[in-house]
Design an enzyme around this catalytic site. Sequence first.
Site, PDB file in Angstrom:
ATOM      1  N   GLY A  11       0.776  -1.246   0.000  1.00  0.00           N
ATOM      2  CA  GLY A  11       0.000   0.000   0.000  1.00  0.00           C
ATOM      3  C   GLY A  11       0.801   1.287   0.000  1.00  0.00           C
ATOM      4  O   GLY A  11       0.282   2.327   0.385  1.00  0.00           O
ATOM      5  N   LYS A  64     -16.849 -13.904  -8.993  1.00  0.00           N
ATOM      6  CA  LYS A  64     -16.343 -12.534  -9.120  1.00  0.00           C
ATOM      7  C   LYS A  64     -17.510 -11.561  -9.308  1.00  0.00           C
ATOM      8  O   LYS A  64     -17.539 -10.474  -8.753  1.00  0.00           O
ATOM      9  CB  LYS A  64     -15.399 -12.463 -10.320  1.00  0.00           C
ATOM     10  CG  LYS A  64     -14.859 -11.080 -10.567  1.00  0.00           C
ATOM     11  CD  LYS A  64     -13.843 -11.026 -11.684  1.00  0.00           C
ATOM     12  CE  LYS A  64     -12.563 -11.695 -11.291  1.00  0.00           C
ATOM     13  NZ  LYS A  64     -11.401 -11.230 -12.053  1.00  0.00           N
ATOM     14  N   HIS A 108       1.419   0.296 -13.230  1.00  0.00           N
ATOM     15  CA  HIS A 108       2.156  -0.928 -13.564  1.00  0.00           C
ATOM     16  C   HIS A 108       3.649  -0.598 -13.637  1.00  0.00           C
ATOM     17  O   HIS A 108       4.029   0.403 -14.255  1.00  0.00           O
ATOM     18  CB  HIS A 108       1.653  -1.468 -14.909  1.00  0.00           C
ATOM     19  CG  HIS A 108       2.243  -2.781 -15.275  1.00  0.00           C
ATOM     20  ND1 HIS A 108       1.817  -3.973 -14.720  1.00  0.00           N
ATOM     21  CD2 HIS A 108       3.259  -3.102 -16.119  1.00  0.00           C
ATOM     22  CE1 HIS A 108       2.542  -4.969 -15.214  1.00  0.00           C
ATOM     23  NE2 HIS A 108       3.420  -4.465 -16.069  1.00  0.00           N
TER      24      HIS A 108
HETATM   25  C1  GRF Z   1       3.607  -1.264  -7.485  1.00  0.00           C
HETATM   26  O1  GRF Z   1       4.915  -1.493  -7.901  1.00  0.00           O
HETATM   27  C2  GRF Z   1       2.675  -1.170  -8.664  1.00  0.00           C
HETATM   28  O2  GRF Z   1       3.287  -0.706  -9.825  1.00  0.00           O
HETATM   29  C3  GRF Z   1       2.239  -2.614  -8.849  1.00  0.00           C
HETATM   30  O3  GRF Z   1       2.157  -3.136  -7.557  1.00  0.00           O
HETATM   31  C4  GRF Z   1       3.050  -2.437  -6.701  1.00  0.00           C
HETATM   32  C5  GRF Z   1       2.259  -1.995  -5.495  1.00  0.00           C
HETATM   33  O4  GRF Z   1       3.085  -1.475  -4.498  1.00  0.00           O
HETATM   34  N1  GRF Z   1       0.993  -2.664  -9.584  1.00  0.00           N
HETATM   35  P1  GRF Z   1       2.457  -0.845  -3.189  1.00  0.00           P
HETATM   36  O5  GRF Z   1       1.526  -1.886  -2.579  1.00  0.00           O
HETATM   37  O6  GRF Z   1       1.702   0.379  -3.590  1.00  0.00           O
HETATM   38  O7  GRF Z   1       3.607  -0.538  -2.290  1.00  0.00           O
END
Ligand code: GRF
Length: 191
Positions: A11, A64, A108
Amino acid sequence: MKIAVFASGNGSNFEAIAKACQSGTVDAEVVLCVTDRPGAYVEERAARFGIPMLSFRPKDYASKREFETMLVEELRRRDVQLICLAGYMRIIGDVLLEAYEGRIINIHPSLLPAFQGADAVGQAMDYGVKVYGVTIHFVDATLDGGKIISQTAIPYEGSDREALEAMIHAAEHVLYPATISKLIKQFHNTI
Ligand code: GRF
C-alpha cells in the site's frame, strides 16, 4: 472528486495518493480503501490516515460477479467517481468495468506495452533492459492493455533488484498523484 484505492498488499502507492489528497496537492478525497486480502499492510496505512477500509475475502463469494456487485454498491453508496488500482492483484471483471467505464486506472511497474502481467520488474531485468519505467493506464478487459495515460522512464544499467525497485517505487509515488490530478482536471472539463 471522490476516489477509492484498491490494494492487495503493502500500500505504499495508496499512502502516496492519500497524502497528496489530504495535503491538498490533489483536489480529491480518498473515501475508501479496498483490499481483497484482509490483514494486508495497507489496512494499517488506511487506519493511520483515517480512511475507511473495506476488506473482503473473494472466497466468501460464489463468483467474481457476486463480490464485484457488492463492491459497486459500496462504491456508489460513497459516491466514488474514480477507482485507482494500486497493487490490486486481481483482474477487474465486467460488473466493475461496466459500472465504472473509463473511471478505473492502474499503475504498472514497466513501460507498457512491454512486460505486462506479474513480476514486470523481474521480466524486464531478465530481458536486460536499460530503461525501466512506470505506466499509469485506463483499465479495460485486457490485462495491462488499456490506453496509457502517463509514463516515467527510469534508466538503470545495474543488477541490484532492490535498488531498482526503490527507484521504481519513488517514481510511482510521484507519478500516481500527478496523474490523478491531471485526470481530475480533464474530467471537470468534460462535464
Ligand atoms: C507497485 O509497484 C505497482 O506498480 C504494482 O504493484 C506495486 C504496489 O506497491 N501494480 P504498493 O503496494 O503500492 O507498495
